[in-house]
Scaffold this motif. Structure first.
Motif, PDB file in Angstrom:
ATOM      1  N   HIS A 123       0.666  -1.230  -0.087  1.00  0.00           N
ATOM      2  CA  HIS A 123       0.011   0.115  -0.057  1.00  0.00           C
ATOM      3  C   HIS A 123       0.721   1.349  -0.232  1.00  0.00           C
ATOM      4  CE1 HIS A 123      -3.631  -2.011   0.640  1.00  0.00           C
ATOM      5  NE2 HIS A 123      -3.343  -2.694   1.627  1.00  0.00           N
ATOM      6  N   GLY A 169      -6.156  -2.496   3.574  1.00  0.00           N
ATOM      7  CA  GLY A 169      -5.749  -1.281   4.027  1.00  0.00           C
ATOM      8  C   GLY A 169      -6.594  -0.823   5.273  1.00  0.00           C
ATOM      9  N   LEU A 174      -2.547   4.848   5.111  1.00  0.00           N
ATOM     10  CA  LEU A 174      -2.444   3.818   3.787  1.00  0.00           C
ATOM     11  C   LEU A 174      -2.521   2.527   4.278  1.00  0.00           C
ATOM     12  CD1 LEU A 174       0.808   5.521   2.243  1.00  0.00           C
ATOM     13  CD2 LEU A 174      -1.633   5.754   1.426  1.00  0.00           C
TER      14      LEU A 174
END
Length: 297
Positions: free
Chosen positions: A23, A135, A157
């Protein structure tokens, strides 16, 4: 002009770390990585991450360094050893340990880091591989507010529920509370399914009914069906959960607390480890009840 992205280091590319680091990379941050098994970093390197030859090299190259490793002993080695993260970190950088570890160790790391002009936050997570992939992890932190605010955009994130809980060690204490709640809930889910089966009911149908009532929970609705199907693939390893429960029991003893539910859960999980199931997911607790049920027949 586009603001320059902070460089991020990531150490620990296991079931969760792979997704978490991914991510960060996808958001455009220069990513420096290290893992004891190098092959686990290949996919990230192919996407543009830079491989480093050790934890210290990651810290030297990064504004923020994140770790999520196995055990407190691993955390202590990575952070406090000669040539480790604190020794090699850039002045003014932030170190974030997302391992579930000892609150006392988190406080020690923060103190040593501060003396060297570096900030250290403890930031254990909850949500397993599913939360890491989406996430949407819950991230609980301990440390100073200024450092927290600086790294929050990076944490966002990886997580959907992020909270600074107090001074260094507070994140780990919060994670202990989380693991204590999970331990007894896993007992309850396994016992509920075992009872339904013994009573001649269809366990999956029972879960569909009670999963919409007061008993509803992520563990009942998410891991209950896996217990019924005997799908014990790991989203979170049993041996890591035993480590967490051991830390929690040690902290409870220090605080003068008696936590019998946690102690019982740990004893059952330890039996599974002894029987060779430590690499399975925590839902494999149902194996213990399957064995008890089989003996009763």
């Amino acid at each position: 002009m586009t603001e320059k992205k902070l460089s991020v280091g990531f150490i620990g590319l296991g079931i969760m770390g792979q997704h978490m680091a991914g991510h960060i990379l996808a958001a455009g941050h220069p990513l420096n990585i290290y893992n004891r098994t190098r092959a686990k970093g290949d996919a990230l390197v192919a996407r543009g991450a830079k491989w480093c030859d050790g934890p210290g090299a990651v810290a030297e190259a990064s504004d923020i360094t994140i770790t999520i490793v196995g055990y407190p002993a691993d955390v202590e080695q990575i952070y406090l050893s000669e040539g480790g993260l604190i020794a090699k970190a850039r002045p003014g950088s932030v170190l974030i340990d997302m391992t579930t570890s000892s609150p006392a160790l988190a406080a020690k790391i923060a103190q040593v880091a501060l003396a060297r002009g570096v900030s250290a936050l403890d930031a254990p997570v909850s949500g397993g591989d599913i939360g890491a992939k989406a996430g949407k992890l819950a991230i609980m932190l301990g440390g100073d507010p200024e450092s927290f605010e600086r790294v929050l955009p990076v944490l966002e994130l990886m997580g959907g529920n992020i909270a600074l809980m107090g001074k260094a060690g507070a994140g780990q204490h919060t994670k202990m509370a989380n693991q204590i709640a999970i331990a007894s809930t896993m007992l309850a889910v396994a016992e509920s399914i075992s009872y339904a089966d013994a009573a001649g009911l269809e366990p999956m149908q029972v879960l569909k009914v009670i999963g919409t009532g007061a008993a509803s929970s992520f563990l009942l609705n998410g891991l209950g069906p896996k217990m019924v199907d005997e799908d014990f693939a790991p989203g979170f390893f049993i041996h890591h959960f035993v480590k967490d429960m051991t830390i929690a029991l040690n902290e409870a003893e220090r605080l003068g607390l008696d936590l019998p539910g946690l102690a019982l859960a740990r004893s059952l999980y330890l039996k599974l480890v002894d029987e060779g199931f430590g690499e399975e997911g925590t839902q494999a607790l149902y194996r213990a009840y399957n064995a008890i049920h089989a003996e009763a027949r």
